[in-house]
Design a protein around this motif. Structure first.
Motif, PDB file in Angstrom:
ATOM      1  N   LEU A  69      74.397  41.159  68.735  1.00 29.01           N
ATOM      2  CA  LEU A  69      75.436  42.168  68.915  1.00 29.01           C
ATOM      3  C   LEU A  69      75.640  42.512  70.387  1.00 29.01           C
ATOM      4  CD1 LEU A  69      74.630  44.545  65.923  1.00 29.01           C
ATOM      5  CD2 LEU A  69      76.409  42.812  66.079  1.00 29.01           C
ATOM      6  N   LEU A  70      74.576  42.499  71.161  1.00 29.23           N
ATOM      7  CA  LEU A  70      74.744  42.756  72.588  1.00 29.23           C
ATOM      8  C   LEU A  70      75.539  41.645  73.264  1.00 29.23           C
ATOM      9  CD1 LEU A  70      71.268  44.187  73.700  1.00 29.23           C
ATOM     10  CD2 LEU A  70      73.448  45.377  73.635  1.00 29.23           C
ATOM     11  N   ALA A  84      83.264  51.226  74.985  1.00 30.13           N
ATOM     12  CA  ALA A  84      82.216  50.320  75.463  1.00 30.13           C
ATOM     13  C   ALA A  84      82.301  48.967  74.792  1.00 30.13           C
ATOM     14  CB  ALA A  84      80.848  50.948  75.222  1.00 30.13           C
ATOM     15  N   GLY A  85      82.782  48.926  73.551  1.00 32.36           N
ATOM     16  CA  GLY A  85      82.808  47.665  72.833  1.00 32.36           C
ATOM     17  C   GLY A  85      84.152  46.988  72.833  1.00 32.36           C
ATOM     18  N   LYS A  86      85.189  47.637  73.318  1.00 29.16           N
ATOM     19  CA  LYS A  86      86.518  47.032  73.318  1.00 29.16           C
ATOM     20  C   LYS A  86      86.608  45.937  74.358  1.00 29.16           C
ATOM     21  CE  LYS A  86      89.459  50.777  71.633  1.00 29.16           C
ATOM     22  NZ  LYS A  86      90.547  51.683  71.986  1.00 29.16           N
ATOM     23  N   GLY A 136      79.474  50.281  70.672  1.00 26.54           N
ATOM     24  CA  GLY A 136      79.922  48.956  71.083  1.00 26.54           C
ATOM     25  C   GLY A 136      79.327  47.854  70.239  1.00 26.54           C
ATOM     26  N   MET A 137      78.072  47.976  69.876  1.00 27.48           N
ATOM     27  CA  MET A 137      77.439  46.973  69.015  1.00 27.48           C
ATOM     28  C   MET A 137      77.980  47.042  67.588  1.00 27.48           C
ATOM     29  SD  MET A 137      73.550  47.588  70.423  1.00 27.48           S
ATOM     30  CE  MET A 137      72.810  46.600  69.111  1.00 27.48           C
ATOM     31  N   ALA A 138      78.231  48.262  67.096  1.00 25.08           N
ATOM     32  CA  ALA A 138      78.736  48.401  65.722  1.00 25.08           C
ATOM     33  C   ALA A 138      80.125  47.826  65.556  1.00 25.08           C
ATOM     34  CB  ALA A 138      78.725  49.884  65.318  1.00 25.08           C
ATOM     35  N   SER A 139      80.904  47.780  66.633  1.00 25.10           N
ATOM     36  CA  SER A 139      82.251  47.217  66.524  1.00 25.10           C
ATOM     37  C   SER A 139      82.233  45.716  66.261  1.00 25.10           C
ATOM     38  CB  SER A 139      83.031  47.506  67.810  1.00 25.10           C
ATOM     39  OG  SER A 139      82.437  46.830  68.911  1.00 25.10           O
ATOM     40  N   HIS A 145      73.885  53.360  60.516  1.00 28.65           N
ATOM     41  CA  HIS A 145      73.714  51.905  60.552  1.00 28.65           C
ATOM     42  C   HIS A 145      72.775  51.478  61.672  1.00 28.65           C
ATOM     43  CE1 HIS A 145      77.245  51.961  57.917  1.00 28.65           C
ATOM     44  NE2 HIS A 145      77.831  52.739  58.817  1.00 28.65           N
ATOM     45  N   LEU A 146      71.935  52.389  62.120  1.00 29.95           N
ATOM     46  CA  LEU A 146      71.055  52.090  63.240  1.00 29.95           C
ATOM     47  C   LEU A 146      70.054  50.990  62.902  1.00 29.95           C
ATOM     48  CD1 LEU A 146      70.328  52.828  66.122  1.00 29.95           C
ATOM     49  CD2 LEU A 146      68.849  54.633  65.266  1.00 29.95           C
TER      50      LEU A 146
END
Length: 412
Positions: free
Chosen positions: A307-308, A345-347, A275-278, A296-297
């Motif tokens: 990002l959160l 989770a990120g959508k 979700g954060m990477a999106s 990419h952690l």
């Protein structure tokens, strides 16, 4: 050495002083009769003045420890040696154990609880000295049930009036990683799997802090979370040869047990990371999945606060947060291939809102609710039961009915 006098048994004058076991005794050399025994022991006070006392008059008889207390002290000392605790920890734990056995609350308890009492004293001592030790570790060493151990621990804390601080998660991470065999060269560990201790510790701490901010730590056992975070940190430091290594093999190489919930904690962490990477603009052209997102952690942890806020709604009701300049309010525009890597989770939802950042128990409730406790059987309804005013008001609908009801209540 001859002495004056006669033996009362045989009348011989051959009496000698024999230092038997370093104690002076007067013995007849003819028949072996012991005429006088020496002093058996002394006290510390009398020894300072070079005076001896008999054993019956010494304090040694009164200070003799009971067999139960001796076994308990040895059990506490053995447990401290197994855990490799400092000497001051052992002294404190033994003193707690001695104090506890003097209390009436522990006189008539079962033998099993008395055996766990020593482990509770060690556990309390470690917590007071900020030494990270979990209750599960002590229970595994004592082959004890955690519920029984917890009851003895609470009784000890109450009876002695002890103040036991909570376990620090950061200290637990440090202690848990110190036992990893991946931090030291070994014949059983391949060279690409070795990792620097400081780097792994720093990256693991960042992931654990992220898990704490996303409700993954609250109400959970800390060891599975630390294990999953250490696995992700270890993979992200050298993703090339390590992405194909599963969690079970990582735990075998590290020489630690694999807690059963660790797979679930790993899945939840990966959903948060996806979700954060999106929301990272330079990753929109890539297809991200649960393996590639680990590469990419470092960037995700560096910008985790922004990002959160961008990937999740942190307000009640799932209200949409402000986005960064240049970003649309909807799902970020990217090629169709990249949309497949965008996690659920990120959508953003269809209504234009973000998924709320809530505890997993609220996001994924139980499919089968727990059955309610059985209640006492109600008596059969006859229709003559009294009806309360509040219950009657639930059936009133129109203002005329309400006025009529109030008028009826006011009638004498």
């Amino acid at each position: 050495m001859a002495a004056r006098g006669r033996c009362p048994e045989c009348g011989s004058e051959a009496l000698v002083e024999d230092a038997h076991y370093a104690q002076q005794q007067l013995v007849c050399a003819a028949c072996g009769c012991v005429l006088a025994e020496g002093l058996l022991t002394t006290t510390y006070t009398e020894e300072e003045h070079l005076r001896e006392v008999a054993y019956s008059q010494s304090t040694g008889q009164k200070e003799q420890l009971s067999r139960c207390l001796q076994r308990g002290i040895r059990r506490v000392q053995d447990l401290c040696k197994v855990l490799q605790l400092p000497a001051v920890f052992e002294e404190t734990a033994v003193s707690y154990f001695q104090r506890a056995l003097q209390l009436p609350a522990f006189h008539l308890v079962s033998l099993e609880k008395k055996e766990l009492l020593g482990g509770c004293c060690v556990f309390v001592t470690c917590r007071q000295h900020s030494w990270p030790l979990t209750m599960g570790t002590v229970c595994s060493l004592l082959y004890a049930r955690q519920d029984l151990f917890a009851s003895v621990y609470l009784s000890l804390q109450k009876e002695l009036g002890l103040s036991v601080p909570a376990l620090s998660l950061a200290a637990l991470v440090t202690t848990h990683l110190n036992s990893f065999r991946l931090l030291q060269p070994s014949a059983n560990v391949p060279a690409p799997f070795l990792e620097d201790k400081e780097k792994l510790l720093a990256r693991t701490m960042g992931i654990v802090e992220l898990a704490s901010e996303t409700w993954l730590v609250t109400g959970r056992h800390p060891v599975p979370i630390v294990t999953a975070a250490a696995f992700l940190a270890w993979q992200s430091l050298r993703p090339g040869p390590r992405l194909s290594c599963p969690l079970a093999r990582f735990c075998r190489l590290a020489g630690v047990d694999l807690p059963p919930p660790a797979h679930l904690r790993l899945k939840e962490l990966l959903e948060i990371l996806l979700g954060m990477a999106s929301q990272l603009s330079w990753l929109r052209g890539f297809t991200l999945d649960k393996k590639t997102v680990v590469k990419h952690l470092g960037d995700l942890l560096q910008h985790r606060v922004f990002l959160l806020k961008s990937a999740f709604s942190q307000q009640d009701g799932g209200e949409q947060q402000d986005t960064a300049p240049g970003q649309d309010s909807g799902c970020p525009s990217s090629p169709p291939v990249a949309q497949k890597g965008c996690p659920s989770a990120g959508k953003r939802q269809c209504g234009g809102t973000l998924r709320p950042l809530l505890p997993p128990c609220l996001l994924h409730p139980r499919k089968r609710p727990r059955p309610a406790a059985p209640s006492a059987p109600d008596s059969a309804a006859t229709g003559d039961e009294p009806i309360s005013d509040s219950e009657i008001e639930q059936y009133l609908r129109s203002p005329e009915e309400i006025r009529a009801f109030r008028k009826a209540k006011a009638w004498p």
